[in-house]
Design an enzyme around this catalytic site. Structure first.
Site, PDB file in Angstrom:
ATOM      1  N   MET A  12      35.935  31.401 -15.837  1.00 54.92           N
ATOM      2  CA  MET A  12      35.069  31.077 -16.942  1.00 54.92           C
ATOM      3  C   MET A  12      34.772  32.322 -17.732  1.00 54.92           C
ATOM      4  O   MET A  12      34.680  33.399 -17.221  1.00 54.92           O
ATOM      5  CB  MET A  12      33.755  30.619 -16.412  1.00 54.92           C
ATOM      6  N   SER A  24      40.461  24.003 -20.308  1.00 54.16           N
ATOM      7  CA  SER A  24      40.879  25.402 -20.470  1.00 54.16           C
ATOM      8  C   SER A  24      39.700  26.291 -20.129  1.00 54.16           C
ATOM      9  O   SER A  24      38.564  25.837 -20.066  1.00 54.16           O
ATOM     10  CB  SER A  24      41.298  25.674 -21.915  1.00 54.16           C
ATOM     11  N   ASP A  25      39.964  27.574 -19.955  1.00 58.93           N
ATOM     12  CA  ASP A  25      38.859  28.519 -19.890  1.00 58.93           C
ATOM     13  C   ASP A  25      38.415  28.789 -21.337  1.00 58.93           C
ATOM     14  O   ASP A  25      38.978  28.239 -22.271  1.00 58.93           O
ATOM     15  CB  ASP A  25      39.308  29.795 -19.146  1.00 58.93           C
ATOM     16  N   CYS A  26      37.384  29.631 -21.500  1.00 59.34           N
ATOM     17  CA  CYS A  26      36.727  29.731 -22.815  1.00 59.34           C
ATOM     18  C   CYS A  26      37.081  31.014 -23.553  1.00 59.34           C
ATOM     19  O   CYS A  26      36.533  32.033 -23.244  1.00 59.34           O
ATOM     20  CB  CYS A  26      35.219  29.693 -22.647  1.00 59.34           C
ATOM     21  N   SER A  51      40.791  29.920 -23.739  1.00 58.68           N
ATOM     22  CA  SER A  51      42.157  30.296 -23.356  1.00 58.68           C
ATOM     23  C   SER A  51      43.146  30.112 -24.503  1.00 58.68           C
ATOM     24  O   SER A  51      44.132  30.840 -24.596  1.00 58.68           O
ATOM     25  CB  SER A  51      42.665  29.438 -22.204  1.00 58.68           C
TER      26      SER A  51
END
Ligand SMILES: *[C@@H]1O[C@H](CO)[C@@H](O)[C@H](O)[C@H]1NC(C)=O
Ligand SMILES: *[C@@H]1O[C@H](CO)[C@@H](O)[C@H](O)[C@H]1NC(C)=O
Ligand SMILES: *[C@@H]1O[C@H](CO)[C@@H](O)[C@H](O)[C@H]1NC(C)=O
Ligand SMILES: *[C@@H]1O[C@H](CO)[C@@H](O)[C@H](O)[C@H]1NC(C)=O
Ligand SMILES: *[C@@H]1O[C@H](CO)[C@@H](O)[C@H](O)[C@H]1NC(C)=O
Ligand SMILES: *[C@@H]1O[C@H](CO)[C@@H](O)[C@H](O)[C@H]1NC(C)=O
Ligand SMILES: *[C@@H]1O[C@H](CO)[C@@H](O)[C@H](O)[C@H]1NC(C)=O
Length: 767
Positions: free
Chosen positions: A1, A293-295, A297
């Site tokens: 994250m 997705s991550d933040c 990505s």
């Protein structure tokens, strides 16, 4: 994250500006039939229909613009369908956190939530029911906060990456270096967050998320950071180390979400890798939920990784790879154009929207007013209850690991201690006890407070902070030690040393801390207890070898009640039973090993020593699984087979020619298992909890198989001079197998050595 400050800020702004319209908070939910009876005509609002039918009705009604606004972490409101904006990003790694912008604290509404120990310490308890119980309480607090309008329903926890390198700034968030322990933690925690009291598998109490898939675990080390890191991973390592916890999350806990990581895996960004997402997570494992997705990505793929020429291509690649939700706004900005340009089909967007809405539907988001639903009665009174806070104390003491204890040093007897010197930069720690992904705890019980509640203390920090750059405070600390009956040194790190986006360079105690410890120990006249607060291991060989330092214990990042738990152990109100969930390496390891090397296996040709107790054979300061107690436990083998014969028929290849191993998916695997029964006795004067770990040393048949691996563990509670039997059922193919170079699990024939404590047992596996 992510902790990308700008994005975090922007998302918060979006949510806050939306909320400032009205001062009082209210929970977000769709299908408010009371307020808007016309919504009744929508089948997706009809709770008598099944979820699949409802979601497909909803998606059919949506325009492309509405769809692209529904696949990002701050999803758009769709007024004509009675759907409010929804913030997907909340966090609850070890208590409800305000790190994600969809959850926050407010002094008058909900001022704080119970903060449990950072995961690495909870993992050290090796107690699966504790993992589950914590998550269960966290889910109650989260639901209570949702009802009061200050939290979402989807929480991007837990972190099940393998703690591969001691320097990793996020190792603290994980259950350690072992794939089995990490899987067990992940499964228990996900179940605790998600399971509803009705037992209905279609319903969710919260949506959990196992992250970061896959082979992540490097944040920011020398000149490499996670946005640019290309993890070169062998099939063997992926299959037996990096992926098992994710697979367990999906298989055994039915997790609602998997988050793909920032980094590239073998040259491809994880969030754009169709084989990893569509192929493995959705195809092979059959995820019932959404891939996030991550933040952010996708922005990283475009800007940092230069994965494609246009952001539209990145959006299309990610969606085509299997991504459903984007933390950030890339998919909202670029998907419609990507569809128009023919880079991605609208049906793929539909799949993403569907997976997201199925999750929200399972959470009851489309069932109208939550106050009329199962958890509708939970509110402010259910956050920070005494029971929840007591569990935080219990969790910390179950995790604390006693690393050294010269005869008679600990426990201290309060009546004999007229004054206790409490020394060190973490002695009065508050936020430092919480670590990454904290929130606002109900309160803090600092080490100083915990210890002062039992005896009279003199406090000297010694150093201003954990960086401990100056020795100016040392004289006062030494004076305190010289006059006190005993000394507790509370040393270690905090998030200025180990944090998201901050990996360590070395694994020593920071700054002048070693010197402070040694000088205080020299000046002390009574026992000296070194209490280490840290996420990762530290090389404390100097203290281990110093006879003036009579005890060493590690209390991780212990959460809001850390000080109370520490005092419970030091004064013998609790008998320590935690075990290290990761190897504590000597400083030379960090000096000689590149953090970017993902190989678990050692390479003698280059001198690379390998990683974790499974492959690293060098010296450890303290090994995986290590931990003392105030009691002693002895194990006796009651029953275990000397031979296990695999029955094969004439058609089997192993019956034709001599074979050294067979596939773990072979038909002969059905029901192939045996029992290991032992008797464990507490031969000490105190009752305590003891973890029985069953290891195996596989025969060296499969190339590069682990030297040793944990097959199972069980925790038992035993009174003084009490004994109990412990039984393990070992599934030959599942548990004794190892992964070969092609990534396939195989069972090696030959001598497997089983180990429990000091017990070793030879088992011969043959055809
Ligand atoms: C906290 O909530 C109260 C009650 O809804 C509201 O009046 C106040 O503005 C909120 N405070 C902040 C800092 O948002
Ligand atoms: C909801 O679905 C059920 C089952 O199909 C149906 O009997 C009922 O009429 C529907 N309710 C509304 C309001 O359409
Ligand atoms: C998406 O669009 C908004 C509004 O124009 C802009 O502020 C934001 O930076 C864009 N995001 C990305 C990742 O390009
Ligand atoms: C310990 O820390 C707390 C809060 O950070 C502070 O209020 C208190 O004065 C400190 N105690 C001592 C003895 O310095
Ligand atoms: C890496 O850490 C350095 C400080 O050590 C910091 O300046 C830099 O912004 C970090 N980079 C990332 C991508 O987090
Ligand atoms: C495991 O944790 C639970 C929950 O705190 C506790 O009740 C139980 O006694 C623990 N088990 C052992 C063997 O200590
Ligand atoms: C297991 O087998 C090895 C090799 O035959 C032998 O050296 C060892 O003593 C045996 N161990 C036990 C516990 O029987």
């Amino acid at each position: 994250m992510a902790f990308q400050a700008t994005l975090h800020f922007l998302l918060s702004l979006v949510i806050l500006s939306f909320l400032s319209v009205s001062a009082t908070y209210y929970p977000r939910y769709a299908c408010d039939l009371d307020k808007n009876p016309s919504l009744k005509e929508f089948a997706f609002c009809n709770t008598s229909l099944d979820i699949k039918t409802r979601v497909s009705d909803l998606v059919k009604r949506m325009t492309l613009k509405e769809k692209t606004g529904s696949i990002v972490s701050v999803a758009d409101r769709i007024d004509r369908l009675g759907i409010p904006s929804y913030g997907w990003w909340s966090e609850a790694l070890h208590g409800v956190s305000d790190t994600g912008p969809a959850t926050w604290f407010n002094k008058t509404v909900v001022p704080g939530a119970t903060s449990y120990p950072q995961v690495i310490l909870t993992a050290a308890s090796f107690n699966e029911s504790l993992f589950y119980t914590i998550a269960k309480v966290v889910s109650n607090e989260a639901r209570a906060m949702y009802n009061t309008g200050v939290a979402g329903l989807t929480f991007w926890s837990p972190n099940v990456n393998i703690f591969r390198d001691p320097r990793w700034g996020r190792g603290q968030e994980t259950p350690g270096e072992d794939p089995l322990l990490t899987s067990r933690f992940g499964v228990a925690y996900v179940k605790g967050l998600q399971e509803t009291d009705s037992g209905d598998k279609d319903r969710l109490k919260l949506g959990a998320c196992c992250k970061h898939y896959t082979a992540y675990d490097l944040d920011n080390w020398t000149s490499v950071d996670r946005f640019h890191f290309n993890a070169i991973v062998t099939k063997q390592d992926l299959e037996d180390t990096y992926n098992p916890p994710f697979k367990s999350c999906v298989f055994d806990a039915n997790v609602a979400s998997i988050m793909c990581s920032f980094n590239k895996v073998n040259g491809k960004p994880a969030c754009g890798d169709k084989e990893l997402l569509e192929g493995t997570v959705r195809g092979e494992w059959k995820l019932n939920g959404y891939i996030s997705s991550d933040c952010d990505s996708l922005e990283v793929m475009f800007k940092d990784q230069r994965w494609a020429k246009t952001p539209e291509e990145v959006a299309a690649d990610a969606l085509n790879a299997g991504l459903d939700l984007n933390c950030g706004d890339s998919l909202k900005n670029f998907t419609a154009n990507a569809v128009k340009k023919g880079l991605v089909k609208e049906s793929v967007v539909d799949r993403a929207v569907t997976n997201n809405f199925v999750t929200l539907m399972r959470l009851g988001f489309f069932d109208g007013n939550p106050s009329k639903q199962m958890y509708g009665k939970l509110g402010k009174k259910d956050v920070c209850t005494q029971a929840a806070q007591d569990l935080a104390r219990e969790a910390a003491r179950q995790g604390i690991v006693l690393l050294k204890n010269s005869l008679g040093s600990l426990p201290l007897i309060p009546n004999y201690i007229k004054t206790l010197a409490v020394i060190g930069p973490n002695a009065n720690a508050t936020e430092a006890m919480i670590g990454n992904y904290g929130g606002i705890p109900c309160k803090y019980t600092t080490p100083l407070k915990g210890l002062s509640d039992s005896v009279k203390t003199i406090y000297e920090p010694g150093c201003k902070d954990v960086m401990c750059a100056s020795t100016a405070g040392f004289e006062k600390a030494k004076t305190a030690a010289a006059i006190a009956d005993a000394v507790v040194l509370v040393m270690g790190t905090d998030i200025s040393i180990e944090h998201e986006a901050l990996d360590r360079i070395d694994i020593d105690l920071p700054g002048q801390q070693n010197l402070l410890v040694s000088e205080v120990a020299y000046a002390a006249r009574g026992p000296v207890i070194l209490a280490l607060m840290s996420g990762g291991g530290v090389d404390v060989t100097f203290a281990k070898c110093n006879p003036k330092i009579t005890s060493i214990l590690w209390f991780g990042l212990p959460g809001q009640e850390g000080g109370a738990a520490l005092a419970d152990v030091i004064f013998g109100r609790y008998n320590p039973g935690g075990r290290l969930p990761m190897t504590w390496y000597p400083r030379s390891y960090a000096e000689s090993v590149s953090m970017g090397n993902m190989n678990m296996r050692a390479d003698p040709s280059t001198g690379y020593p390998g990683r974790s107790y499974r492959f690293y054979r060098g010296e450890a300061v303290y090994p995986f699984g290590y931990g003392l107690s105030y009691s002693l436990y002895v194990h006796h083998l009651v029953k275990a087979p000397k031979h296990v014969t695999v029955p094969v028929n004439k058609a089997h290849t192993c019956s034709q020619s001599s074979c050294k191993s067979f596939s773990a998916t072979d038909n002969v695997c059905n029901g192939l298992s045996f029992d290991v029964d032992i008797m464990v006795t507490n031969i000490g004067k105190m009752s305590g909890s003891h973890t029985v770990m069953l290891f195996s040393y596989p025969p060296r048949v499969i190339y590069n198989s682990p030297h040793k691996q944990l097959l199972d563990f069980k925790k038992v509670r035993l009174g003084p001079w009490k004994r109990t039997s412990v039984s393990f059922k070992v599934d030959v193919c599942k548990q004794l197998s190892v992964v070969d170079e092609d990534g396939n699990r195989r069972v090696a024939l030959g001598r497997h050595v089983l180990q429990i404590g000091d017990l070793k047992h030879n088992l011969s596996l043959k055809i």
